[in-house]
Design an enzyme around this catalytic site. Sequence first.
Site, short mmCIF file in Angstrom:
data_model
loop_
_atom_site.label_atom_id
_atom_site.label_comp_id
_atom_site.label_asym_id
_atom_site.label_seq_id
_atom_site.Cartn_x
_atom_site.Cartn_y
_atom_site.Cartn_z
N ASP A 113 0.82 -1.22 0.00
CA ASP A 113 0.00 0.00 0.00
C ASP A 113 0.86 1.27 0.00
O ASP A 113 2.09 1.21 0.04
CB ASP A 113 -0.93 -0.07 1.22
CG ASP A 113 -2.27 0.61 0.98
OD1 ASP A 113 -2.39 1.39 0.03
OD2 ASP A 113 -3.20 0.36 1.77
N GLU A 166 -1.21 1.66 -5.12
CA GLU A 166 -0.74 3.04 -5.02
C GLU A 166 -1.85 4.01 -5.42
O GLU A 166 -1.63 5.22 -5.44
CB GLU A 166 0.54 3.15 -5.86
CG GLU A 166 1.17 4.47 -6.03
CD GLU A 166 0.57 5.21 -7.21
OE1 GLU A 166 0.95 6.36 -7.42
OE2 GLU A 166 -0.30 4.66 -7.93
N TRP A 167 -3.01 3.49 -5.75
CA TRP A 167 -4.24 4.22 -6.05
C TRP A 167 -4.18 5.02 -7.35
O TRP A 167 -5.03 5.88 -7.60
CB TRP A 167 -4.65 5.14 -4.89
CG TRP A 167 -4.43 4.56 -3.53
CD1 TRP A 167 -4.83 3.33 -3.10
CD2 TRP A 167 -3.78 5.19 -2.41
NE1 TRP A 167 -4.45 3.15 -1.79
CE2 TRP A 167 -3.82 4.27 -1.34
CE3 TRP A 167 -3.18 6.44 -2.22
CZ2 TRP A 167 -3.27 4.56 -0.09
CZ3 TRP A 167 -2.63 6.73 -0.98
CH2 TRP A 167 -2.68 5.80 0.07
N GLY A 168 -3.14 4.86 -8.14
CA GLY A 168 -3.14 5.47 -9.48
C GLY A 168 -2.44 6.81 -9.61
O GLY A 168 -2.28 7.32 -10.72
N ASP A 209 -10.35 3.39 -3.38
CA ASP A 209 -11.02 2.19 -2.86
C ASP A 209 -12.45 2.06 -3.39
O ASP A 209 -13.18 3.04 -3.50
CB ASP A 209 -11.10 2.25 -1.33
CG ASP A 209 -9.74 2.08 -0.68
OD1 ASP A 209 -8.72 2.18 -1.37
OD2 ASP A 209 -9.73 1.85 0.54
C1 GAL Z 1 -6.19 1.28 1.53
C2 GAL Z 1 -6.33 0.26 0.42
C3 GAL Z 1 -7.43 -0.70 0.83
C4 GAL Z 1 -7.04 -1.37 2.13
C5 GAL Z 1 -6.75 -0.33 3.21
C6 GAL Z 1 -6.19 -0.95 4.47
O1 GAL Z 1 -5.17 2.17 1.20
O2 GAL Z 1 -6.65 0.91 -0.78
O3 GAL Z 1 -7.65 -1.66 -0.18
O4 GAL Z 1 -5.91 -2.17 1.92
O5 GAL Z 1 -5.83 0.63 2.74
O6 GAL Z 1 -5.86 -0.02 5.45
#
Ligand code: GAL
Length: 419
Positions: A160, A197-199, A219
């Site tokens: 993450d 890394e969300w893009g 998410d």
């Molecule tokens: C976010 C991630 C989620 C989950 C969460 C856990 O950054 O996009 O899929 O893993 O963290 O804290």
Amino acid sequence: MPCSQQLKNHLPRFHLLLFLLAFAGAPASFGEKFAGIADTPPMGWNSWNHYECEIDENLVRETADAMVANGMRDAGYLYVNLDDCWQGERDKDGFIRADAARFPSGMKALADYVHSKGLKIGLYSDAGKMTCAKRPGSQGYEYQDALQYSRWGIDYLKYDWCHTGEGEAQRNAREAYSTIRDALNAAGRPVILSICEWGGSKPWEWGAEVGHLWRTGPDIVNCWQCQYGHGIWDSLGVLNIFDQQEAYRSYAGPGHWNDPDMLEVGNLPTLSENRAHFALWAMLAAPLIVGTDLVNLDENVLKVLTNKDVIAVNQDKLGIQAFGIFKTPTIDYWAKPLDGGDWAIAILNRTDEPREIHANWPVFNAVDDLTGRVLDFYRDKYAIKDLWTGKSAGTTAEPLKTTIDARDVLIYRFSLQPQ
Ligand code: GAL
């Protein structure tokens, strides 16, 4: 001892090593990821979407048992992945440990259990000093963490992007993910690397060399179409995410997948929405990582998740993501080129009303710019299989007349008929 004698003594072990190298996925050299371990989109389960931080070893064991008993493992769901919150404190030498209260038997015992069921196991960490849930992250400990995962027998790592700094001081994503790739590589056990890394740094442009899948956006949340604000970011519903994916289509392929996020199948309110979501992710050649309670899974949702024909669309060896051939604010038609000249066609009803479908196929003639594949319904005739019923829905020589429920997807396999 003469050299030849030494070699003889080691021969059985040497053979074992060759065997392992041949069947455990190709070893990676420095600067390379493991090859051959995600030639089709990974399939499995992850704890986050349903349980968030409420996880422990019993849940993981029960989930693995359920995946064997309900047929999911045999349908292809192999990875049992723990998301955030499995971590405890590091030991005095800096090695990460599992949270002792929730994982009293330790991670090695849990991994052994999951492996004994014919499944694989995944963990989650973060490129920052802390994870999003403020557990220890891997920054500065990459090689030690990778070594620890390999000692435990970990097969998949979701990595993450929380607490990686801000503005000028933020880590460089490509560098950070390459570091963990190289660390996993040095530890030697093949691991699927999921870039989360969300893009922000366009991982689709660099991710293929670094990991096996990369998140394309924020998410997912369990709603059909919605957007929830969390201060500096918004979580998105199924259609919101789906609508963003076509832009990344050319980047996906065997070994390197766009990840529109884990499935909310089982967490959406209606069966139609659940199966629509599943069909759309299958069409996207997306990783199928289920995020629901598998111990108390609804029978009809299980049927959706284990539908062999829809899974085959997702797992098709060409690994081509679908493209839109006809889009309106209410109904869309999507096409996915498949191996052997077949196509998957999905019809999406975005609305809250059932709709009549009258598909006169030549209207949908299309050329796929990416692959050059052509849908020419004047020239070619296809047999149509309805993948929800498993039955024939005629051929493309006749228009298809049917109805589609509110918030639902019809999905078909088109097989080329001899002329
Ligand atoms: C976010 C991630 C989620 C989950 C969460 C856990 O950054 O996009 O899929 O893993 O963290 O804290």
